[in-house]
Every structure is written in structure tokens, then in C-alpha cells.
Design a protein around this motif. Structure first.
Motif, PDB file in Angstrom:
ATOM      1  N   LYS A  77       0.812  -1.218   0.000  1.00  0.00           N
ATOM      2  CA  LYS A  77       0.000   0.000   0.000  1.00  0.00           C
ATOM      3  C   LYS A  77       0.849   1.274   0.000  1.00  0.00           C
ATOM      4  O   LYS A  77       0.335   2.375  -0.192  1.00  0.00           O
ATOM      5  N   LEU A  78       2.142   1.118   0.242  1.00  0.00           N
ATOM      6  CA  LEU A  78       3.033   2.275   0.301  1.00  0.00           C
ATOM      7  C   LEU A  78       3.267   2.867  -1.087  1.00  0.00           C
ATOM      8  O   LEU A  78       3.429   2.140  -2.066  1.00  0.00           O
ATOM      9  N   ARG A  79       3.341   4.189  -1.142  1.00  0.00           N
ATOM     10  CA  ARG A  79       3.627   4.886  -2.393  1.00  0.00           C
ATOM     11  C   ARG A  79       5.110   5.274  -2.426  1.00  0.00           C
ATOM     12  O   ARG A  79       5.743   5.442  -1.373  1.00  0.00           O
ATOM     13  N   PRO A  80       5.672   5.433  -3.617  1.00  0.00           N
ATOM     14  CA  PRO A  80       7.082   5.831  -3.718  1.00  0.00           C
ATOM     15  C   PRO A  80       7.394   7.143  -3.007  1.00  0.00           C
ATOM     16  O   PRO A  80       8.517   7.322  -2.524  1.00  0.00           O
ATOM     17  N   ASP A  81       6.415   8.062  -2.932  1.00  0.00           N
ATOM     18  CA  ASP A  81       6.694   9.323  -2.244  1.00  0.00           C
ATOM     19  C   ASP A  81       6.650   9.177  -0.728  1.00  0.00           C
ATOM     20  O   ASP A  81       7.010  10.098  -0.007  1.00  0.00           O
ATOM     21  N   GLU A  82       6.227   8.004  -0.237  1.00  0.00           N
ATOM     22  CA  GLU A  82       6.197   7.729   1.208  1.00  0.00           C
ATOM     23  C   GLU A  82       7.352   6.838   1.643  1.00  0.00           C
ATOM     24  O   GLU A  82       7.704   6.822   2.815  1.00  0.00           O
ATOM     25  N   GLN A  84      11.222   5.564   0.738  1.00  0.00           N
ATOM     26  CA  GLN A  84      12.457   5.820  -0.006  1.00  0.00           C
ATOM     27  C   GLN A  84      12.952   4.592  -0.760  1.00  0.00           C
ATOM     28  O   GLN A  84      13.469   4.702  -1.870  1.00  0.00           O
ATOM     29  N   PHE A  85      12.772   3.409  -0.168  1.00  0.00           N
ATOM     30  CA  PHE A  85      13.305   2.187  -0.781  1.00  0.00           C
ATOM     31  C   PHE A  85      12.187   1.334  -1.377  1.00  0.00           C
ATOM     32  O   PHE A  85      12.241   0.097  -1.351  1.00  0.00           O
ATOM     33  N   HIS A  86      11.211   2.007  -1.931  1.00  0.00           N
ATOM     34  CA  HIS A  86      10.067   1.343  -2.544  1.00  0.00           C
ATOM     35  C   HIS A  86      10.511   0.357  -3.636  1.00  0.00           C
ATOM     36  O   HIS A  86      10.039  -0.790  -3.677  1.00  0.00           O
ATOM     37  N   ASP A  87      11.417   0.769  -4.509  1.00  0.00           N
ATOM     38  CA  ASP A  87      11.862  -0.090  -5.603  1.00  0.00           C
ATOM     39  C   ASP A  87      12.599  -1.324  -5.086  1.00  0.00           C
ATOM     40  O   ASP A  87      12.414  -2.432  -5.605  1.00  0.00           O
ATOM     41  N   GLY A  89      12.175  -2.745  -2.157  1.00  0.00           N
ATOM     42  CA  GLY A  89      11.189  -3.616  -1.537  1.00  0.00           C
ATOM     43  C   GLY A  89      10.416  -4.420  -2.560  1.00  0.00           C
ATOM     44  O   GLY A  89      10.134  -5.610  -2.349  1.00  0.00           O
ATOM     45  N   GLU A  90      10.055  -3.790  -3.672  1.00  0.00           N
ATOM     46  CA  GLU A  90       9.306  -4.494  -4.715  1.00  0.00           C
ATOM     47  C   GLU A  90      10.142  -5.587  -5.362  1.00  0.00           C
ATOM     48  O   GLU A  90       9.637  -6.660  -5.692  1.00  0.00           O
ATOM     49  N   LYS A  91      11.419  -5.330  -5.547  1.00  0.00           N
ATOM     50  CA  LYS A  91      12.282  -6.281  -6.250  1.00  0.00           C
ATOM     51  C   LYS A  91      12.776  -7.407  -5.346  1.00  0.00           C
ATOM     52  O   LYS A  91      12.837  -8.571  -5.760  1.00  0.00           O
ATOM     53  N   ARG A  92      13.115  -7.082  -4.104  1.00  0.00           N
ATOM     54  CA  ARG A  92      13.778  -8.064  -3.251  1.00  0.00           C
ATOM     55  C   ARG A  92      12.919  -8.562  -2.088  1.00  0.00           C
ATOM     56  O   ARG A  92      13.297  -9.501  -1.390  1.00  0.00           O
ATOM     57  N   GLY A  93      11.772  -7.910  -1.851  1.00  0.00           N
ATOM     58  CA  GLY A  93      10.953  -8.278  -0.704  1.00  0.00           C
ATOM     59  C   GLY A  93      11.397  -7.526   0.536  1.00  0.00           C
ATOM     60  O   GLY A  93      12.500  -6.966   0.589  1.00  0.00           O
ATOM     61  N   VAL A  94      10.551  -7.516   1.550  1.00  0.00           N
ATOM     62  CA  VAL A  94      10.838  -6.705   2.735  1.00  0.00           C
ATOM     63  C   VAL A  94      11.421  -7.515   3.887  1.00  0.00           C
ATOM     64  O   VAL A  94      11.894  -6.944   4.867  1.00  0.00           O
ATOM     65  N   TRP A  95      11.416  -8.848   3.769  1.00  0.00           N
ATOM     66  CA  TRP A  95      11.951  -9.689   4.845  1.00  0.00           C
ATOM     67  C   TRP A  95      13.214 -10.404   4.391  1.00  0.00           C
ATOM     68  O   TRP A  95      13.357 -10.764   3.219  1.00  0.00           O
ATOM     69  N   ALA A  96      14.108 -10.642   5.328  1.00  0.00           N
ATOM     70  CA  ALA A  96      15.302 -11.455   5.090  1.00  0.00           C
ATOM     71  C   ALA A  96      15.348 -12.519   6.173  1.00  0.00           C
ATOM     72  O   ALA A  96      15.038 -12.234   7.341  1.00  0.00           O
ATOM     73  N   LYS A  97      15.700 -13.738   5.820  1.00  0.00           N
ATOM     74  CA  LYS A  97      15.785 -14.806   6.811  1.00  0.00           C
ATOM     75  C   LYS A  97      17.159 -14.796   7.456  1.00  0.00           C
ATOM     76  O   LYS A  97      18.186 -14.808   6.774  1.00  0.00           O
ATOM     77  N   ALA A 110      20.406  -0.094   7.625  1.00  0.00           N
ATOM     78  CA  ALA A 110      19.251   0.099   8.511  1.00  0.00           C
ATOM     79  C   ALA A 110      18.027  -0.539   7.858  1.00  0.00           C
ATOM     80  O   ALA A 110      18.077  -1.013   6.722  1.00  0.00           O
ATOM     81  N   CYS A 111      16.917  -0.546   8.579  1.00  0.00           N
ATOM     82  CA  CYS A 111      15.680  -1.171   8.110  1.00  0.00           C
ATOM     83  C   CYS A 111      15.239  -0.615   6.757  1.00  0.00           C
ATOM     84  O   CYS A 111      15.327   0.593   6.501  1.00  0.00           O
ATOM     85  N   ILE A 112      14.746  -1.497   5.911  1.00  0.00           N
ATOM     86  CA  ILE A 112      14.299  -1.107   4.575  1.00  0.00           C
ATOM     87  C   ILE A 112      13.160  -0.086   4.619  1.00  0.00           C
ATOM     88  O   ILE A 112      12.981   0.700   3.700  1.00  0.00           O
ATOM     89  N   PHE A 113      12.390  -0.074   5.707  1.00  0.00           N
ATOM     90  CA  PHE A 113      11.269   0.864   5.799  1.00  0.00           C
ATOM     91  C   PHE A 113      11.683   2.237   6.338  1.00  0.00           C
ATOM     92  O   PHE A 113      10.864   3.161   6.373  1.00  0.00           O
ATOM     93  N   LEU A 114      12.942   2.376   6.759  1.00  0.00           N
ATOM     94  CA  LEU A 114      13.383   3.638   7.355  1.00  0.00           C
ATOM     95  C   LEU A 114      13.794   4.644   6.285  1.00  0.00           C
ATOM     96  O   LEU A 114      14.806   4.480   5.604  1.00  0.00           O
ATOM     97  N   ASN A 115      13.027   5.701   6.147  1.00  0.00           N
ATOM     98  CA  ASN A 115      13.412   6.810   5.265  1.00  0.00           C
ATOM     99  C   ASN A 115      14.520   7.613   5.938  1.00  0.00           C
ATOM    100  O   ASN A 115      14.453   7.899   7.134  1.00  0.00           O
ATOM    101  N   ARG A 116      15.519   7.987   5.157  1.00  0.00           N
ATOM    102  CA  ARG A 116      16.679   8.673   5.706  1.00  0.00           C
ATOM    103  C   ARG A 116      16.539  10.194   5.586  1.00  0.00           C
ATOM    104  O   ARG A 116      15.708  10.702   4.817  1.00  0.00           O
ATOM    105  N   PRO A 117      17.354  10.944   6.339  1.00  0.00           N
ATOM    106  CA  PRO A 117      17.343  12.408   6.222  1.00  0.00           C
ATOM    107  C   PRO A 117      17.548  12.842   4.772  1.00  0.00           C
ATOM    108  O   PRO A 117      18.372  12.280   4.051  1.00  0.00           O
TER     109      PRO A 117
END
Length: 255
Positions: A77-82, A84-87, A89-97, A110-117
């Protein structure tokens, strides 16, 4: 627990006489608040407030399979403007084992969901940023551990076959081996105890999510009466002025 004398209240879950919550009154009446981006030192080996990573440096471990699937659904549900690492996440997935567990993927340390300064939406969790757009509280969009911290739930089986869940804060002891050296400072730092309201009010949504509406209502009623009476016997160590360079503490354990 968490190194100091604590007050507790026990609440029986309505309709579940064998299920009890033992709640840390001392933390609930404290004025803790997350100060991400407002002086937070982070959890790296050295203070790094300029990175604005908070406790997101190592990613978030999934609570269970439902947690993984829920976060994956939220990520879609996340948009690219929300995010930073949207692309990525789409290509590699958001979880790592990692071993036998799943952890949110790390990107640029850092976490894939963390937008940076410097990102247009500002630094911070993309899932947190998205929540208001969806009309949701962030506890409904983020990994379980992320919205719970610094709340900590500890189930305990009793001798009579019933279950007590202790609800307190994440102190150093909560991080297991190495916790004493871990850069976990926010529940110890006075600057993080500055909210106008006590925790049981400022974190009402998280507590409802954790306890359920009925138990939370009982807890809030009890604590409202405590606040109205001015009767708080034990204050949080971070809110107690140190006298002669020392705060008196007593370690209490739960077995």
C-alpha cells in the motif's frame, strides 16, 4: 525488573478467570515518550542522533507468520513518495531470513522501511508515515515489535495452570545476553520522560491493542483514580532526582 522497585496491579481478563495481566504501574504513570528525531541517540555503539535511525538500525524481527504477511500487505500500500526504498522492496521483498527467524531487510545499514534524512517525506518509518493516509493508527501498519516497544509482554505459567502476562517496559534485561552493553538508553534517560500525559494515556492505542479494550478500560479507570488522588508511591527511576549521586534501587525478578 528493569532494575528498580516497581508498583504493580493485577487485572483479570473479563470472562477469562485463568488469564491475568500484571501491569507495571510505575511505568504506566511515568511520562515516557519516544523522542525519535528529537534527541534520540540511536542504538549504535556510539551516539548518532544525526543519522536519525532511532532503534531501526538492526531491522525488526517478525513476531510470527501473521506479522510477516501483514507487513507485506502494508508494504504493497506504500507509495514511492512515502517510502524511499520502494523499488528495493518491490524487487527483493521486505523480509530477510536470519537463522530460523525473519527480520526486515537491511538497506544501507538500517531497516528497509526507514526513510533517511533528505527524503521528501522526511526521516522515519514509511509505514508510520502511511498510517494517517489510511486512517489507521501506526500499530495497524507496522511490525509488531515496532509499535509495541517500549512495552514488553512476558507470559508466565502459574502452578495452578493459569497464565499471568507481565506488562512492563523494555529495560536492558529485556534484550537478553549483552543487554547491559546494548545502547538501549531511552527508558533510562530523563529527556525521554517529558510527555504531558502519563504512558497509559499517551500510549492508549498501543495498550488497547495489547491488552484488549476491556482490560485496558479497567486499567485506565484504576490509574485515573490514582492520578486524581495524587497517590503514586514509587516513581520511575528516570523521573526521580538523584540524591548524593545515587538512586536507591531494588532488583525484583519474576520466575
Amino acid at each position: 525488573m528493569s532494575g528498580a522497585v516497581r508498583e504493580w496491579v493485577t487485572i483479570v481478563a473479563p470472562g477469562k478467570e485463568r488469564k491475568r495481566w500484571q501491569v507495571d504501574v510505575t511505568f504506566m504513570l511515568s511520562h515516557y515518550q519516544c523522542i525519535f528525531g528529537c534527541g534520540c541517540q540511536g542504538v549504535l555503539t556510539e551516539p548518532a542522533p544525526d543519522l536519525v535511525q532511532g532503534c531501526c538500525s538492526y531491522g525488526a524481527h517478525a513476531h510470527d507468520k501473521h506479522d510477516r504477511r501483514h507487513v507485506e500487505a502494508m508494504a504493497k500500500k506504500l507509495r514511492p513518495d512515502e517510502w524511499q526504498f520502494h523499488d528495493v522492496g518491490e524487487k527483493r521483498g521486505v523480509w530477510a531470513k536470519v537463522g530460523n527467524e525473519y527480520r526486515t531487510r537491511l538497506v544501507e545499514d538500517a531497516c528497509i522501511f526507514l526513510n533517511r534524512p533528505g527524503f521528501e517525506a522526511g526521516p522515519g518509518c514509511a509505514l508510520h508515515v502511511m498510517a494517517p493516509r489510511l486512517g489507521l493508527h501506526f500499530s495497524e501498519t507496522k511490525p509488531t515489535v515496532c509499535w509495541q516497544v517500549p512495552l514488553r509482554s512476558i507470559p508466565r505459567d502459574e502452578d495452578d495452570g493459569s497464565e499471568t502476562t507481565v506488562l512492563t517496559e523494555f529495560g536492558r534485561d529485556g534484550w537478553g545476553e549483552g543487554g547491559d552493553e546494548f545502547a538501549w538508553w531511552c527508558t533510562e534517560a530523563p529527556e525521554a520522560f517529558t510527555h504531558a500525559e502519563p504512558v497509559y494515556r499517551s500510549m492508549a492505542e498501543e495498550l488497547r491493542h495489547t491488552l484488549g479494550d476491556a482490560v485496558y478500560s479497567e486499567l485506565a479507570k484504576y490509574l485515573d483514580e490514582r492520578v486524581a488522588s495524587g497517590n503514586q508511591l514509587v516513581h520511575h527511576p528516570a523521573e526521580v532526582p538523584v540524591t548524593l549521586g545515587r538512586t536507591r534501587t531494588h532488583r525484583e525478578t519474576f520466575g
